[in-house]
Design an enzyme around this catalytic site. Structure first.
Site, PDB file in Angstrom:
ATOM      1  N   ASP A  29      21.887  20.163  18.792  1.00 46.87           N
ATOM      2  CA  ASP A  29      23.157  20.526  19.162  1.00 46.87           C
ATOM      3  C   ASP A  29      23.032  21.344  20.599  1.00 46.87           C
ATOM      4  OD1 ASP A  29      25.699  21.605  20.062  1.00 46.87           O
ATOM      5  OD2 ASP A  29      26.411  21.728  18.069  1.00 46.87           O
ATOM      6  N   HIS A  43      26.193  28.118  22.452  1.00 42.27           N
ATOM      7  CA  HIS A  43      25.259  29.291  21.251  1.00 42.27           C
ATOM      8  C   HIS A  43      24.118  29.650  22.061  1.00 42.27           C
ATOM      9  CE1 HIS A  43      27.885  26.847  18.481  1.00 42.27           C
ATOM     10  NE2 HIS A  43      27.518  25.795  19.003  1.00 42.27           N
ATOM     11  N   ILE A  53      27.661  32.290  19.870  1.00 47.38           N
ATOM     12  CA  ILE A  53      27.697  32.509  18.578  1.00 47.38           C
ATOM     13  C   ILE A  53      26.849  31.185  17.727  1.00 47.38           C
ATOM     14  CG2 ILE A  53      30.106  33.051  18.760  1.00 47.38           C
ATOM     15  CD1 ILE A  53      30.928  30.161  18.407  1.00 47.38           C
ATOM     16  N   GLY A  84      28.423  26.398  13.861  1.00 52.41           N
ATOM     17  CA  GLY A  84      28.922  26.432  12.713  1.00 52.41           C
ATOM     18  C   GLY A  84      28.330  25.409  11.651  1.00 52.41           C
TER      19      GLY A  84
END
Length: 291
Positions: free
Chosen positions: A194, A199, A214, A217
């Site tokens: 990903d 990120h 961040i 998830g």
């Protein structure tokens, strides 16, 4: 309108071959914190952690299915399906449901078939349910449903989708553990496939409305499942049957996750919060179904 629900639902599924090796599994496990358990004196060489990191003892945490064969039909691929034309900066991962049909092999090759299974109109956002079904020569392996929120793309009068949610757990949890998130956790986890700049790139994160990058998830998702398997399922990854969650808030690298678990009949309910932000919710409506 960037999302044409009828066209998206009518689009032909995308099918492609995927494969993975033991190194891919090990990298994923390291990306979700294997070998760094704060409850163990020497986690890097602890036998329970070596099940995740040493090829001669390796087993596969089922959440690996969310990254196996990255680049095959999946979330980013789904965002380029017919009827979908959106800005990646408006996209948030809203929830995930993973159904395991049999234990994942440490290395393998399979066929992944991806399609948009549903499109919901939430008013200020659209929700795409991207379903990926994976099977090898012996039959089905797993089914993966990703719920993707696209901000600013709702309001066309479509189906709002299901509203029922699991009853929240009551009473004191059966187990509570804390899992630190390393400052470089997102940089390591993204190597499993990903590569969303949200990120890693501070400037892109600001465009998406965040002060800094961040954590993925799905990294939190994997950290949580490992905590549940290690704490309440005796470390036996083959007992996991289904794992679902709603992403209720973000995690910033360097924070600590508090994972609370409640035993039930064939299932474990879980909540996850960020310790440093006064237990701000991170994962909610989280259930691990098991044998």
């Amino acid at each position: 309108m960037p999302i044409d629900a009828a066209a998206a639902l009518a689009a032909e599924p995308r099918t492609g071959g995927i494969s993975w090796t033991a190194k891919d599994v090990q990298l994923y496990h390291l990306g979700i914190g294997a070998g760094t358990d704060p409850d163990k004196e020497s986690p890097a060489t602890d036998p329970d952690e070596l099940r995740y990191t040493l090829e001669s003892r390796l087993h596969v945490l089922p959440s690996f299915a969310t990254v196996a064969g990255s680049g095959s039909p999946g979330v980013i691929s789904g965002l380029s399906m017919p009827g979908v034309d959106v800005d990646l900066a408006t996209v948030l991962h809203g929830g995930q449901t993973l159904t395991i049909h049999r234990p994942l092999p440490t290395a393998g090759a399979a066929t992944a078939t991806g399609r948009i299974a549903a499109v919901y109109d939430k008013g200020k956002a659209a929700v795409l349910v991207m379903r990926t079904e994976v099977a090898d020569a012996e039959g089905p392996l797993w089914t993966n449903d990703a719920q993707i929120f696209v901000r600013g793309e709702g309001g066309w009068g479509g189906d709002r989708g299901p509203s029922a949610r699991p009853e929240p757990p009551t009473g004191e949890p059966d187990r509570t553990v804390e899992r630190p998130v390393r400052p470089d956790q997102a940089l390591l986890y993204r190597l499993s496939g990903d590569l969303n700049p949200l990120h890693a790139d501070p400037e892109f994160a600001k465009l998406a409305g965040f002060d800094k990058p961040i954590l993925h998830g799905l990294c939190t998702y994997g950290i949580t499942l490992k905590a549940v398997v290690d704490s309440l399922l005796g470390g036996d990854v083959t007992r996991v049957r289904c794992y679902s969650t709603r992403f209720a808030g973000v995690v910033f690298p360097g924070e600590t996750l508090r994972v609370r678990m409640w035993r039930g009949d064939g299932r474990i309910q879980v909540t996850v919060s960020a310790v440093e932000r006064e237990d701000a919710p991170v994962l909610a409506d989280t259930i691990v179904q098991h044998s």
